[in-house]
Design a protein around this motif. Sequence first.
Motif, PDB file in Angstrom:
ATOM      1  N   ILE A   1       0.849  -1.206   0.000  1.00  0.00           N
ATOM      2  CA  ILE A   1       0.000   0.000   0.000  1.00  0.00           C
ATOM      3  C   ILE A   1       0.881   1.251   0.000  1.00  0.00           C
ATOM      4  O   ILE A   1       0.617   2.217  -0.736  1.00  0.00           O
ATOM      5  CB  ILE A   1      -0.952  -0.011   1.211  1.00  0.00           C
TER       6      ILE A   1
ATOM      7  N   GLU B   1      -3.588  -0.058  -4.572  1.00  0.00           N
ATOM      8  CA  GLU B   1      -4.939   0.217  -4.090  1.00  0.00           C
ATOM      9  C   GLU B   1      -5.781  -1.051  -4.048  1.00  0.00           C
ATOM     10  O   GLU B   1      -6.933  -1.019  -3.611  1.00  0.00           O
ATOM     11  CB  GLU B   1      -5.603   1.273  -4.971  1.00  0.00           C
TER      12      GLU B   1
ATOM     13  N   ALA C   1      -5.298  -4.820   5.101  1.00  0.00           N
ATOM     14  CA  ALA C   1      -5.831  -4.083   3.948  1.00  0.00           C
ATOM     15  C   ALA C   1      -7.013  -3.220   4.361  1.00  0.00           C
ATOM     16  O   ALA C   1      -7.090  -2.031   4.020  1.00  0.00           O
ATOM     17  CB  ALA C   1      -6.223  -5.054   2.840  1.00  0.00           C
TER      18      ALA C   1
ATOM     19  N   VAL D   1      -8.218  -0.334   1.860  1.00  0.00           N
ATOM     20  CA  VAL D   1      -7.829  -0.846   0.558  1.00  0.00           C
ATOM     21  C   VAL D   1      -8.553  -2.153   0.273  1.00  0.00           C
ATOM     22  O   VAL D   1      -8.774  -2.978   1.168  1.00  0.00           O
ATOM     23  CB  VAL D   1      -6.291  -1.048   0.512  1.00  0.00           C
TER      24      VAL D   1
END
Length: 413
Positions: free
Chosen positions: A180, A185, A218, A223
């Motif tokens: 990230i 993304e 994430a 994300v």
Amino acid sequence: MGRLLLTNATVLDGVNGPAAGRTVVVADGRIADVAAQAPAPEDGDELIDLGGRTVMPGMWTCHFHATYHELGSRPNVPYGNDFPPSYQAIVAAKNLRTALEHGYTGVVGAGGANEVEPGVKRAIEDGLVPGPRFWPSGRELSTTGHANDAVPWHWGMPAPGAVRICDGADAFRFGVRDEIKRGAEVIKLFVTGGHGTLAPKDRIEMTRDELAAAIDAAHSRGVLIRAHLVNKPAIMMALELGIDIVDHCDEMDDEIIAALVETGASVVPSLHFPKHFLELMGDGFGFGAEAIRADLAHMYEAIPKAQAAGVRFVLGDDYGAIGFAHGLYGRELRLYTEHAGVSPLEVIGWATRNGAELARRGHDLGTVETGKLADLLVVDGDPATDIGVLADRPPLAVLKGGEVVAGALPTVA
């Protein structure tokens, strides 16, 4: 700057069937109105009579490898290091432009090499190269010796190419955060073998703790996270832990369908790749050919059932692999309508509304509605009754934010 008035249009809004005799008004990059009667032109307006041609939302491809070109054609080269990063950036820009020219105004990455995808996204946004709206991915994450960690010629090379090895929950948490930081993304995990890999489909490459840590890392950074998932135990584990995107889902059954509906995860069946190679190689695959035929037959039967239950399907596949070039996207549309029994209108929903919802942009993309960004296609014919209108040729015009970025707006002869 004046408005763009697309008059005498048949509008396919991404939800409903075609509506004839409409005018789509575009102003300041957005859809200002979809009207049954054309408004009076104002100074500076551009008036285009479409003569009944169809206006529809821009499409989305949601499993995209921008850096891949004939991947697998160079044996004994570390996965994703088949070309230098500078060359891969040019490949990625070309592939993304190809997607745009074929009507895909939204692209979601599914794994890329050497931090190239985030850089190319910036080049698109800065106007250096043309391209779609792009959600770049980073290196795929999995464990030592997983399916794509099998190439022998690594010899301690420092550059990991398209693969990042993480062993243990803490390593996955760090790996996700670092990808990230480098611009990803969308995080891509390899959780099982199968579906085009050398590992058997019943192999699970990650532990539950590793998978949980990756998903949590994430989501804590806002994300998306996706995974190569083929066998049922792994699919169910990933859905329970909150995976956003299931790639392949080859063993989909009633229990998996119910879990997909409950969690709202998206599915990319990506059947075009195995079908394409089966057609090329036939029984040259040996026993593998029968396994591919069985997997395809199973998914052809399962997909309509899942569609009826409300599973969110999207388009995308492993374009860029050896013998499977970018630009073959239209055949994917035909596959799901002709072999999986999905209607053209439903597949258009996969390609438009569902893609935008996967990318968390359903509020301003994916349908032809007042207030949304004017990412639009103009096509000659009705794809809701003839998918070949989209599958067999590029759109007449592709608009991104109200600007024509590929093709040209037609005029009535």
